[in-house]
Enzyme design. Structure first.
Site, PDB file in Angstrom:
ATOM      1  N   SER A   1      46.364  54.484  39.704  1.00  5.57           N
ATOM      2  CA  SER A   1      45.944  53.841  40.955  1.00  5.57           C
ATOM      3  C   SER A   1      46.202  52.347  40.981  1.00  5.57           C
ATOM      4  CB  SER A   1      44.458  54.111  41.207  1.00  5.57           C
ATOM      5  OG  SER A   1      43.674  53.692  40.100  1.00  5.57           O
TER       6      SER A   1
ATOM      7  N   ASP B   1      37.328  46.582  44.070  1.00  2.54           N
ATOM      8  CA  ASP B   1      36.303  47.621  44.068  1.00  2.54           C
ATOM      9  C   ASP B   1      35.822  47.814  42.630  1.00  2.54           C
ATOM     10  OD1 ASP B   1      38.248  49.127  42.777  1.00  2.54           O
ATOM     11  OD2 ASP B   1      38.749  50.341  44.512  1.00  2.54           O
TER      12      ASP B   1
ATOM     13  N   HIS C   1      39.397  48.372  40.500  1.00 10.34           N
ATOM     14  CA  HIS C   1      40.715  47.773  40.734  1.00 10.34           C
ATOM     15  C   HIS C   1      40.646  46.281  41.057  1.00 10.34           C
ATOM     16  CE1 HIS C   1      40.875  52.101  41.876  1.00 10.34           C
ATOM     17  NE2 HIS C   1      41.941  52.045  41.094  1.00 10.34           N
TER      18      HIS C   1
END
Length: 373
Positions: A47, A338, A341
């Site tokens: 991600s 977040d 990340h």
């Protein structure tokens, strides 16, 4: 007669203006093309560099295709990037003078897709191990990503011819950002029984390295020669891990696992450079650089190193960044977007250092030097 002369003069002025504008655009286009450092950029990972592959996985909930993600992206809309704006893959593409590699799954339904300028296989939740994505169970594991790269290679051989495709691949850069989810899968788990099934911490890390050794060799066998490898960061210091600790301290077990993996990875890369012909790499010490950001945030222009910008609960890390979450007004103050990340600002800083930074972070060459080899 005078009126006609004025009109004609105005027309000539407009024509000249348009011609000059077109000329300037052409010059700008040529200069931009001249700055292209590689034929293509192929991105593999999780991600941290997913640019939207997971948007095309119908059953996956590991997606970032909703607000507040993308709030600082040029379109101000969510794109599937786990970020308030651009992520590391975007900034790396900019540095190399190429467009951001499109998500592979967005191209599979398009006949005769042109992959020769690069493509991204990165997928949120992905890991070195196939079983890393226990929760979502639909991410593209690194093995999946390499299989898709094999499909792309075969397509390029058909479109360009074998020799030209081989040359293009050998001059292109493969960026690999993977391993965080594997570390979380063991060291981020609170279940001792789950850890026992995976062996001791060292046995687990050794298994990661053994798997990655084979995966890297597969990419080499498919024609890749230049690799930008990013080590696992100090993942124990992300808000999600701090939030589990009453003192909000980092999860040192996770950090230790990342460190041990990185040490083995460096040895593996050094070994392959001596064993495999034309194998070239740039390793970025993500762990040390990210830890420096966290320990000395003001030095890099940050004000908040623990809490996430977007989320809910303690450190904004109890609940993920979802539409009902609150988010900070100045994202540039935060290292974390977040609970896992980095913000766009932190991602940009990481790539700036990986691309042209000193040997204490990027070695044996930085990425800028790698592309010129």
């Amino acid at each position: 007669m005078a009126s006609s002369t004025v009109v004609n003069c105005r027309k000539r002025v407009l024509i000249n203006y348009y011609m000059i504008t077109i000329l300037m655009i052409n010059i700008l286009f040529i200069s931009i093309r001249a700055e292209q450092l590689v034929p293509a950029l192929f991105v593999f990972g999780d991600s941290l560099v997913d640019v939207g592959n997971n948007n095309h996985l119908p059953l996956s909930i590991a997606k970032a295709d909703f607000p507040h993600n993308g709030i600082d992206f040029p379109t101000h809309k969510p794109t599937g990037r786990f970020s308030n704006g651009k992520n590391a893959a975007d900034f790396l593409a900019e540095k190399m003078g190429v467009q951001s590699s499109p998500p592979y799954l967005s191209l599979t339904r398009i006949k005769s897709s042109n992959f020769s300028s690069g493509v991204s296989f990165a997928s949120g939740g992905a890991g070195i191990f196939d079983g890393t994505d226990q929760l979502f169970k639909q991410s593209l594991t690194l093995n999946n990503q390499i299989t898709y790269f094999g499909t792309v290679q075969a397509t390029m051989m058909q479109q360009l011819g074998q020799m030209e495709a081989q040359i293009l691949l050998s001059k292109s850069v493969l960026a690999i950002v993977i391993g965080s989810n594997d570390i979380f899968g063991y060291f981020g788990s609170s279940s001792s029984s789950s850890q026992m099934k995976k062996g001791t911490p060292q046995q687990y890390v050794d298994s990661m390295l053994l798997a990655f050794r084979g995966q890297l060799k597969r990419l080499y066998d498919l024609g890749a020669r230049k690799f930008a490898i990013f080590g696992v960061a100090a993942v124990g210091c992300c808000p999600a891990q701090r939030e589990r600790n009453k003192t909000e301290a980092c999860n040192e077990a996770a950090n230790s696992g990342a460190l041990n993996y990185n040490k083995g990875l460096i040895s593996l890369l050094q070994e392959y450079q001596t064993q495999l012909k034309d194998f070239q790499y740039s390793y970025f010490d993500t762990y040390s650089f990210f830890l420096s950001l966290i320990q000395h945030p003001a030095t890099y222009g940050f004000k908040e190193e623990k809490a996430a910008c977007c989320g809910l609960g303690n450190l904004n890390a109890k609940i993920a960044c979802i539409p009902i979450s609150t988010y900070c007004s100045n994202r540039n103050d935060h290292i974390f977007w977040d609970f896992y990340h980095p913000t766009e600002a932190a991602a940009r800083m990481i790539i700036d250092t990986a691309f042209s930074g000193p040997r204490n972070y990027a070695f044996p060459v930085n990425i800028e030097q790698l592309v010129s080899l």
